[in-house]
Every structure is written in C-alpha cells, then in structure tokens.
Design an enzyme around this catalytic site. Structure first.
Site, mmCIF file in Angstrom:
data_model
loop_
_atom_site.group_PDB
_atom_site.id
_atom_site.type_symbol
_atom_site.label_atom_id
_atom_site.label_comp_id
_atom_site.label_asym_id
_atom_site.label_seq_id
_atom_site.Cartn_x
_atom_site.Cartn_y
_atom_site.Cartn_z
ATOM 1 N N TRP A 17 1.880 1.749 -3.529
ATOM 2 C CA TRP A 17 0.794 2.348 -4.331
ATOM 3 C C TRP A 17 0.877 3.869 -4.276
ATOM 4 O O TRP A 17 0.678 4.566 -5.275
ATOM 5 C CB TRP A 17 -0.577 1.895 -3.801
ATOM 6 C CG TRP A 17 -1.195 0.744 -4.523
ATOM 7 C CD1 TRP A 17 -1.345 -0.535 -4.054
ATOM 8 C CD2 TRP A 17 -1.773 0.752 -5.842
ATOM 9 N NE1 TRP A 17 -1.980 -1.321 -4.996
ATOM 10 C CE2 TRP A 17 -2.257 -0.554 -6.103
ATOM 11 C CE3 TRP A 17 -1.925 1.721 -6.834
ATOM 12 C CZ2 TRP A 17 -2.876 -0.915 -7.301
ATOM 13 C CZ3 TRP A 17 -2.539 1.386 -8.028
ATOM 14 C CH2 TRP A 17 -3.010 0.078 -8.254
ATOM 15 N N ASN A 57 -11.214 2.896 3.052
ATOM 16 C CA ASN A 57 -10.742 2.774 1.664
ATOM 17 C C ASN A 57 -11.619 1.879 0.802
ATOM 18 O O ASN A 57 -11.847 2.164 -0.380
ATOM 19 C CB ASN A 57 -9.291 2.266 1.644
ATOM 20 C CG ASN A 57 -8.308 3.326 2.092
ATOM 21 O OD1 ASN A 57 -8.613 4.517 2.048
ATOM 22 N ND2 ASN A 57 -7.139 2.904 2.538
ATOM 23 N N TRP A 60 -21.172 12.710 -19.749
ATOM 24 C CA TRP A 60 -21.653 12.629 -18.377
ATOM 25 C C TRP A 60 -23.014 13.294 -18.254
ATOM 26 O O TRP A 60 -23.285 14.308 -18.894
ATOM 27 C CB TRP A 60 -20.665 13.328 -17.434
ATOM 28 C CG TRP A 60 -19.270 12.801 -17.490
ATOM 29 C CD1 TRP A 60 -18.187 13.397 -18.069
ATOM 30 C CD2 TRP A 60 -18.793 11.559 -16.952
ATOM 31 N NE1 TRP A 60 -17.071 12.616 -17.924
ATOM 32 C CE2 TRP A 60 -17.409 11.474 -17.245
ATOM 33 C CE3 TRP A 60 -19.391 10.501 -16.249
ATOM 34 C CZ2 TRP A 60 -16.617 10.400 -16.857
ATOM 35 C CZ3 TRP A 60 -18.608 9.426 -15.874
ATOM 36 C CH2 TRP A 60 -17.241 9.373 -16.175
ATOM 37 N N TRP A 87 -9.674 8.107 -8.332
ATOM 38 C CA TRP A 87 -10.913 8.494 -9.016
ATOM 39 C C TRP A 87 -10.869 8.096 -10.485
ATOM 40 O O TRP A 87 -11.873 7.611 -11.039
ATOM 41 C CB TRP A 87 -11.169 10.000 -8.855
ATOM 42 C CG TRP A 87 -11.965 10.281 -7.623
ATOM 43 C CD1 TRP A 87 -11.493 10.665 -6.404
ATOM 44 C CD2 TRP A 87 -13.386 10.141 -7.477
ATOM 45 N NE1 TRP A 87 -12.527 10.775 -5.509
ATOM 46 C CE2 TRP A 87 -13.708 10.473 -6.136
ATOM 47 C CE3 TRP A 87 -14.419 9.788 -8.344
ATOM 48 C CZ2 TRP A 87 -15.008 10.450 -5.646
ATOM 49 C CZ3 TRP A 87 -15.728 9.768 -7.851
ATOM 50 C CH2 TRP A 87 -16.008 10.088 -6.525
ATOM 51 N N GLU A 100 0.829 -1.208 0.000
ATOM 52 C CA GLU A 100 0.000 0.000 0.000
ATOM 53 C C GLU A 100 0.865 1.259 0.000
ATOM 54 O O GLU A 100 0.517 2.266 -0.628
ATOM 55 C CB GLU A 100 -0.938 -0.004 1.213
ATOM 56 C CG GLU A 100 -2.058 -1.035 1.126
ATOM 57 C CD GLU A 100 -2.960 -0.795 -0.077
ATOM 58 O OE1 GLU A 100 -3.498 0.318 -0.217
ATOM 59 O OE2 GLU A 100 -3.118 -1.735 -0.883
ATOM 60 N N TRP A 146 -16.016 12.156 -12.929
ATOM 61 C CA TRP A 146 -15.131 11.825 -11.818
ATOM 62 C C TRP A 146 -14.485 13.074 -11.217
ATOM 63 O O TRP A 146 -14.163 13.113 -10.033
ATOM 64 C CB TRP A 146 -14.047 10.837 -12.252
ATOM 65 C CG TRP A 146 -13.096 11.336 -13.318
ATOM 66 C CD1 TRP A 146 -13.216 11.176 -14.667
ATOM 67 C CD2 TRP A 146 -11.888 12.077 -13.118
ATOM 68 N NE1 TRP A 146 -12.158 11.775 -15.327
ATOM 69 C CE2 TRP A 146 -11.331 12.330 -14.392
ATOM 70 C CE3 TRP A 146 -11.223 12.563 -11.992
ATOM 71 C CZ2 TRP A 146 -10.135 13.044 -14.578
ATOM 72 C CZ3 TRP A 146 -10.027 13.278 -12.166
ATOM 73 C CH2 TRP A 146 -9.504 13.500 -13.451
#
Length: 434
Positions: free
Chosen positions: A262, A325, A290, A366, A259, A343
């Site tokens: 990441w 998360n 959208w 996102w 993590e 987004w």
C-alpha cells in the site's frame, strides 16, 4: 581544505547498513564525505518543538558518534538551502561526485533538479539510487504502460514482479572503513537549528514473528498492541524497506506484506499524479461546497466532538504523535463527511502532528476518506462513529485511556447528530457530483 572526495548525501535513509546510495558511494576509489542538510525550506513551517526534528537530530548524532568511534570519520551536518550548502561544499572540497538516494515528493524532485544543474555546471557527477521502495516510478504499471489507480491489481502485479527480482541487500556496513578520515566535521545542536527538545519520543519499531503472524487479527483494535510502529522508521530510513519486507516474507499471513505494498502504491500515485497533493484525483470532487467551519474544526482537533472514538484518536495524536490506523480512517471520514470540512485541512493537521507523516500516504488516505482519490470509498459510505466503537473498542479500553472524563458530565455532547450529518453530506456530495 582541498581533498578529492565523493560526497554521500543522507536524506530519508538515516542508517549505515543496507543503504543503497551509501553502498554505491563506498564502492568508488575515493574517500566518502557523508553530509546531512537540515533544509530551511522544510524547517521554517514546523513547530519549534517538533518531535520529528528531535528524532532526526538524535539519530544523526548516533550515526556521527559511531563513525567517529569506529572509523575515525564523522558526519557533516549543515543547515540552509541545499543548493547554497552544495555551493559551499564545492568551494571547500574537491568534490568528484555526489551520491544520494531517490526522493519522489514534488518538492524533493524540484530540489534535486537544482542540485543536478549546479553540479553539472561544476563538472561534478550526480548519482541517485532507488532505496526507500522495492518498486518505483514505472516499474509496476499496466501492460499498456498506464499507472494503476486501483490497489488490488497493483498489488498482484507487484507480487508477480517481485518473484522475478527477489530481495537484494546492499552491504554498505562492511565498507564503512572507506569513509573519509576526519572526525571534526561541522555539527549542529537543536538550539543551533532554532528548535527545542520535544517531550514526545518516537517509539522503537516491532517486527517480531508473533506480531506479523497475528497482524490480520489484531491490527484493527486500537486498545491492543497489534501494530508495528514502523511508520516513522520507514519515513526517515532508520530501517530499510528490505529489512521490513524480509520479515514479512517469513510469515504465511500476507496482511503485513500487503500493507507495505500500500505504501508503494500511494508513492507511485504521487509520482504519476503530483497534482493530488492539493487537488482531488477525481476532479469533480473539487466542486464540493465544504462548510469549513473553523470552530468545528477546532473541536475536531482537540478531540471534543462528543463522539468518543473520534475524540480518543485525536487526543492520542495530540499527545503522542501517533494514531491507530483504524481510528485514522474514522476521524478523517468524520471531518470530511459529518462536518463537511475540506480534506486538505485534515491532511495539513496530520502533517503537523504525525511522527510517521508521509506525504504520499497521508494525501492518499485523506482523499480515500473524502471519496476524491484513487480506489476511494464511495461518497455514500459514511462511517457510523457509534457502531465503530461496537466493532473495534467494545470494552471502551482505548476510549477510557485517552478520555479520562468519558461517561461524566465533563465530556461534551455530540456536536452533530449522526443521521442529520449523514443526510447533509449526501445532499452536498450529490449536488457537486451530479
């Protein structure tokens, strides 16, 4: 007040121990003047009770008090545009060099270039150092020099590189006696900044062996206390990445370590592809039409969609500045795919609310949820909000904590039908991408 000094500029590194730039500044032959600047370019768009500003201010006062009590020094705290603050510093002090740590975000890069030019004109050196990551910029790239855009090979290369360099701790704390002897440097309270104290507090972080060993088994269940709450502390540098990584390395389970990688993966993506702040990494995704229904966006923000796990997550965010998360992935997917809302709208709302807001990770996650980013979920993967409850909150403990009216007539009906919304999403994405 003409006195030859080196300046250390605190930014995203609010600690006195294991601070690379501070270590380097204190290694010189001149006293070090520590400064922090509340940047008006950043502050002007924030709510007046922003919890992050309260957290920053409190942390700075803690550091300032320690410098005064233990070293007869202090911390100079300013508000304004950094280039103007530095003009005033150059006029007030005989500054020989400025030290700070790297910042990788687009605005920060532009800001630092302005400071570099100003200091260059004045004949003052500007030294910056890697501190908030283990690897930066081009340090972990493909063999041909191109950046990685898929996490797993990046992670493997990252770990190979780490075996070569290991972990270096910078013992800045032992050198603090070299801070300038001056206990009356400028200070600002929250009111001076135009802010009021937030009712939301940033919780302390947890890096215990038990949590890290169990992280893989507990991190997906929002009702459990299975996460570290480390995010805000890495974001503002109240703990060093090297401290966090050293704890992760003590565990045989590599999930927590992964993590942390990441985080660096998304940072190097933002470094190499700064346009992704407001444009899709996969350009064809900017063709999506959208719906961007503002009334539906308001329901999503308030946690009134009728989908309990989505709503619990949004209410947790609004109340505490934090969201689990696993739930973040669901609420992001729901906004982009069930409601077909851009987004960027969701990213901006998270930026306003999250205590651990980090531009690179927020944008990266996102875009992952929307399908438009690096290593993204395929557009046809659409989370089912009901089966997510069965998997991760079967007893509905998390839902009931954040939605006291759940199961009563006061709780709203589902704002969209899952199956119909899924079909609408697939048709919209196909029309844009084919």
């Amino acid at each position: 007040m003409s006195k030859a000094v080196h300046v250390f500029w605190f930014r995203r590194d609010l600690r006195l121990e294991d601070n690379r730039g501070l270590f380097e500044a204190l290694s010189g032959d001149l006293p070090v003047l520590p400064v922090f600047i509340f940047d008006t370019e950043i502050l002007e768009d924030l709510p007046r009770d922003d919890a992050r500003v309260t957290f920053l201010h409190d942390r700075l006062q803690e550091m300032r008090s320690r410098m005064q009590e233990q070293y007869g020094s202090s911390l100079a705290i300013y508000q304004g545009k950094p280039v103007e603050v530095f003009r005033n510093l150059l006029a007030s002090w005989e500054v020989r060099a400025v030290y700070t740590n790297h910042d990788y975000e687009p605005y920060a890069r532009k800001r630092d270039e302005q400071i570099r030019e100003l200091l260059k004109e004045a004949g003052v050196a500007f030294h910056t150092f890697k501190d908030q990551v283990i690897f930066e910029k081009d340090e972990v790239v493909k063999d041909d020099g191109d950046p990685y855009v898929v996490y797993t090979p990046y992670m493997r290369k990252w770990k190979e590189a780490f075996k070569e360099v290991g972990l270096t701790v910078f013992d800045s704390g032992s050198r603090l006696s070299r801070l300038i002897e001056h206990s009356r440097l400028p200070n600002l309270d929250l009111g001076d900044l135009g802010f009021e104290r937030s009712s939301i507090e940033v919780p302390g972080y947890e890096l215990g062996e038990k949590l890290i060993d169990a992280y893989e088994d507990t991190r997906n269940f929002p009702a459990r206390e299975g996460t570290s709450r480390l995010g805000p502390h890495l974001r503002f540098g109240t703990v060093s990445i090297r401290t966090a990584l050293s704890r992760a390395l003590n565990s045989e389970n590599e999930t927590f370590w992964n993590e942390l990688i990441w985080r660096e993966f998304f940072m190097q993506i933002l470094w190499h592809f700064p346009h992704t702040v407001d444009q899709a990494f996969r350009k064809e995704y900017d063709r999506i039409e959208w719906r961007n229904d503002e009334a539906e966006f308001e329901k999503w923000k308030k946690g009134e969609t009728g989908y309990a796990l989505v709503d619990a997550g949004m209410r947790q965010l609004n109340s505490s500045g934090y969201m689990h998360n696993r739930v973040r992935m669901l609420v992001a997917s729901f906004l982009c795919k069930h409601l077909l809302i851009d987004w960027r709208w969701g990213e901006a709302y998270f930026a306003e609310k999250l205590l651990d807001y980090e531009l690179a990770s927020n944008v990266g996650n996102w875009q992952w949820a929307a399908g438009s980013g690096v290593d993204a979920a395929p557009y046809f993967r659409i989370f089912n909000p009901m089966t997510q409850v069965d998997k991760f909150d079967r007893e509905k403990a998390y839902i009931r904590k954040w939605i006291p009216e759940y199961g009563t007539e006061e709780y709203p009906d589902k704002m969209v039908d899952h199956k119909a919304a899924r079909e609408r999403c697939l048709q919209t994405y196909k029309a844009a991408l084919n």
